[in-house]
Design a protein around this motif. Structure first.
Motif, PDB file in Angstrom:
ATOM      1  N   TYR A 159       0.876  -1.166   0.000  1.00 14.41           N
ATOM      2  CA  TYR A 159       0.000   0.000   0.000  1.00 14.41           C
ATOM      3  C   TYR A 159       0.911   1.211   0.000  1.00 14.41           C
ATOM      4  O   TYR A 159       1.738   1.362   0.925  1.00 14.41           O
ATOM      5  CB  TYR A 159      -0.902  -0.003   1.231  1.00 14.41           C
ATOM      6  CG  TYR A 159      -1.791  -1.224   1.282  1.00 14.41           C
ATOM      7  CD1 TYR A 159      -3.032  -1.230   0.647  1.00 14.41           C
ATOM      8  CD2 TYR A 159      -1.375  -2.376   1.950  1.00 14.41           C
ATOM      9  CE1 TYR A 159      -3.841  -2.365   0.679  1.00 14.41           C
ATOM     10  CE2 TYR A 159      -2.172  -3.507   1.984  1.00 14.41           C
ATOM     11  CZ  TYR A 159      -3.410  -3.504   1.344  1.00 14.41           C
ATOM     12  OH  TYR A 159      -4.193  -4.622   1.378  1.00 14.41           O
ATOM     13  N   SER A 191       2.075   5.329  -1.982  1.00 22.15           N
ATOM     14  CA  SER A 191       1.725   6.537  -2.711  1.00 22.15           C
ATOM     15  C   SER A 191       2.923   6.822  -3.622  1.00 22.15           C
ATOM     16  O   SER A 191       4.075   6.811  -3.169  1.00 22.15           O
ATOM     17  CB  SER A 191       1.494   7.676  -1.720  1.00 22.15           C
ATOM     18  OG  SER A 191       1.239   8.874  -2.419  1.00 22.15           O
ATOM     19  N   GLU A 223      -2.685   4.441  -2.545  1.00 23.14           N
ATOM     20  CA  GLU A 223      -3.643   4.908  -1.527  1.00 23.14           C
ATOM     21  C   GLU A 223      -3.603   6.423  -1.440  1.00 23.14           C
ATOM     22  O   GLU A 223      -2.511   7.015  -1.395  1.00 23.14           O
ATOM     23  CB  GLU A 223      -3.264   4.335  -0.150  1.00 23.14           C
ATOM     24  CG  GLU A 223      -3.485   2.855  -0.008  1.00 23.14           C
ATOM     25  CD  GLU A 223      -4.748   2.519   0.765  1.00 23.14           C
ATOM     26  OE1 GLU A 223      -5.839   2.806   0.232  1.00 23.14           O
ATOM     27  OE2 GLU A 223      -4.618   1.969   1.866  1.00 23.14           O
ATOM     28  N   ARG A 224      -4.774   7.042  -1.367  1.00 17.87           N
ATOM     29  CA  ARG A 224      -4.844   8.486  -1.131  1.00 17.87           C
ATOM     30  C   ARG A 224      -4.912   8.691   0.379  1.00 17.87           C
ATOM     31  O   ARG A 224      -5.969   8.931   0.951  1.00 17.87           O
ATOM     32  CB  ARG A 224      -6.057   9.070  -1.847  1.00 17.87           C
ATOM     33  CG  ARG A 224      -5.961   8.901  -3.378  1.00 17.87           C
ATOM     34  CD  ARG A 224      -7.273   9.200  -4.074  1.00 17.87           C
ATOM     35  NE  ARG A 224      -7.640  10.601  -4.030  1.00 17.87           N
ATOM     36  CZ  ARG A 224      -7.215  11.517  -4.902  1.00 17.87           C
ATOM     37  NH1 ARG A 224      -6.417  11.176  -5.879  1.00 17.87           N
ATOM     38  NH2 ARG A 224      -7.585  12.771  -4.785  1.00 17.87           N
ATOM     39  N   TYR A 225      -3.742   8.577   1.020  1.00 18.28           N
ATOM     40  CA  TYR A 225      -3.702   8.498   2.491  1.00 18.28           C
ATOM     41  C   TYR A 225      -4.277   9.743   3.158  1.00 18.28           C
ATOM     42  O   TYR A 225      -4.784   9.696   4.263  1.00 18.28           O
ATOM     43  CB  TYR A 225      -2.268   8.251   2.980  1.00 18.28           C
ATOM     44  CG  TYR A 225      -1.338   9.381   2.680  1.00 18.28           C
ATOM     45  CD1 TYR A 225      -1.165  10.407   3.601  1.00 18.28           C
ATOM     46  CD2 TYR A 225      -0.652   9.446   1.472  1.00 18.28           C
ATOM     47  CE1 TYR A 225      -0.324  11.463   3.315  1.00 18.28           C
ATOM     48  CE2 TYR A 225       0.176  10.489   1.175  1.00 18.28           C
ATOM     49  CZ  TYR A 225       0.340  11.501   2.098  1.00 18.28           C
ATOM     50  OH  TYR A 225       1.164  12.552   1.812  1.00 18.28           O
ATOM     51  N   PRO A 281      -8.192   6.673   4.140  1.00 19.85           N
ATOM     52  CA  PRO A 281      -8.966   5.493   3.722  1.00 19.85           C
ATOM     53  C   PRO A 281      -9.258   4.605   4.933  1.00 19.85           C
ATOM     54  O   PRO A 281      -8.409   4.439   5.805  1.00 19.85           O
ATOM     55  CB  PRO A 281      -8.028   4.786   2.726  1.00 19.85           C
ATOM     56  CG  PRO A 281      -6.710   5.471   2.809  1.00 19.85           C
ATOM     57  CD  PRO A 281      -6.903   6.784   3.455  1.00 19.85           C
ATOM     58  N   LEU A 323      -6.777   2.008   6.387  1.00 21.43           N
ATOM     59  CA  LEU A 323      -5.371   2.353   6.610  1.00 21.43           C
ATOM     60  C   LEU A 323      -4.958   2.194   8.071  1.00 21.43           C
ATOM     61  O   LEU A 323      -3.928   1.586   8.382  1.00 21.43           O
ATOM     62  CB  LEU A 323      -5.100   3.779   6.119  1.00 21.43           C
ATOM     63  CG  LEU A 323      -3.661   4.288   6.236  1.00 21.43           C
ATOM     64  CD1 LEU A 323      -2.682   3.368   5.522  1.00 21.43           C
ATOM     65  CD2 LEU A 323      -3.531   5.707   5.671  1.00 21.43           C
ATOM     66  N   LEU A 333       1.641   5.528   5.254  1.00 19.90           N
ATOM     67  CA  LEU A 333       2.175   4.643   4.226  1.00 19.90           C
ATOM     68  C   LEU A 333       3.697   4.726   4.294  1.00 19.90           C
ATOM     69  O   LEU A 333       4.216   5.722   4.789  1.00 19.90           O
ATOM     70  CB  LEU A 333       1.694   5.085   2.853  1.00 19.90           C
ATOM     71  CG  LEU A 333       0.177   5.046   2.627  1.00 19.90           C
ATOM     72  CD1 LEU A 333      -0.168   5.694   1.303  1.00 19.90           C
ATOM     73  CD2 LEU A 333      -0.335   3.611   2.668  1.00 19.90           C
TER      74      LEU A 333
END
Lengths: 228, 228
Positions: free
Chosen positions: A11, A13, A38-40, A44, A47, A56
């Motif tokens: 996972y 970015s 992932e658009r942390y 999300p 996460l 991440l």
């Protein structure tokens, strides 16, 4: 444990240096991995379950969830020792870890984070316009860092010594994010430029060079192996 | 190499959690050390020569200059293995390193640095008055961290597993700085309180509990071993 649980999955970015260092080490060790972007910053829902720190990268590997980039790459080096990315003696290993911390703490605070924040993340997160003073400070700081690396490379083949190590991949992870948006003054040091050209030409670097972040175009030389 | 070069010497700052973690590990391993307090914010002329990053701690050890607290304590654990502060398996070691990073990155950014900056460093450096909102945010964040540690300690004897490790000393280094100025809500979790009381009662903790920072008085319970 079913088959799905066994798939190695990262996972990540794309333009995070911490995620990139894990990707590079995985690739160098020829560990196949499924990437999940992932658009942390939108938190999300899963996460925090995967990593209570809410950060991440997170690596699902052999049924475990691993977090914190340095802890992950040390784990990978201990469990997949071929090729080894840590030298033999404690003093040499100290030097590798010192330089990993140099990049993840100092270089990140003075260069990667401010420049990427202003020129990339504000655009992606739609959280405002770049502050040119912050970018300018970052570009000034990178010069000092390049000079320091030059002084190291005058006496060594790789950053932490004469063998390729986790320190090179950590440094290259940061430089490659900045190079994506063309913010590295490669003309400042032939030595640093040659070091980066060498590591960039490794097969492990290929997936990272193929990255295309929506809305942020890579610099023309980003994926060129001979960027002279 | 003359005798003087051989003396183990730590250049440190008393209320820095990064310096404290090195002091605690040195003491746990019964390595005698000469302490040199440095006012790093005044950029002492020799600091950059000892550590190009210009940061503390710096450890002079066996004729070498070591920098970056995590790199130093890993080196000490590799070279002075008795008592060992790293567990046996790579997965357990990952957990130790993950939690060290938790404290040095996340806990430091959300709790230690803002609170110490406002309540200690501004006073020592004479750089202004504390911002009470920043302190309040830090004190709110520490509650979430204590809850997370409680969840860990419900299943483990020590933070990273059933053996005392570098993670416990890293965490205790941060808590002890905050405890010096009485900013830990120990009533929130009996488990975390007991964990801290146990580690605090180790002989390795004694020198840290004797610290007296000029102008900043320790809280009444700071050095008490039974702080119930």
């Amino acid at each position: 444990m079913n088959n799905n649980t066994q798939t190695t999955r990262l996972y990540h970015s794309m333009l995070s240096p911490f995620c990139r260092k894990v990707r590079l080490v995985l690739a160098e060790k020829k560990i196949e991995v499924e990437l999940v972007e992932e658009r942390y910053w939108e938190s999300p829902p899963d996460l925090k379950r995967r990593n209570p720190a809410g950060k991440l990268p997170v690596l699902r590997y052999r049924g475990n969830m691993l977090a914190e980039s340095q802890a992950i790459i040390e784990y990978l080096d201990e469990t997949v020792p071929n090729p080894s990315l840590m030298p033999q003696t404690p003093m040499e290993r100290h030097e590798v870890r010192r330089l990993c911390a140099w990049f993840d703490d100092k270089f990140n605070a003075e260069v990667t984070r401010p420049i990427m924040e202003e020129r990339v993340w504000k655009k992606i997160m739609r959280s405002g316009y770049p502050d040119s003073r912050v970018v300018k400070d970052g570009l000034r700081a990178i010069k000092e860092h390049i000079d320091y690396l030059t002084s190291l490379l005058e006496a060594r083949r790789w950053l932490a010594g004469n063998t390729l190590s986790l320190a090179d991949f950590t440094a290259a992870a940061h430089f490659s994010c900045l190079d994506y948006i063309s913010d590295v003054d490669w003309d400042r040091s032939e030595m640093v430029r040659d070091w980066y050209a060498t590591i960039k030409s490794r097969p492990a670097f290929r997936p990272v060079l193929a990255d295309q972040v929506p809305g942020i175009h890579p610099s023309p030389h980003y994926a060129e192996l001979d960027f002279g």
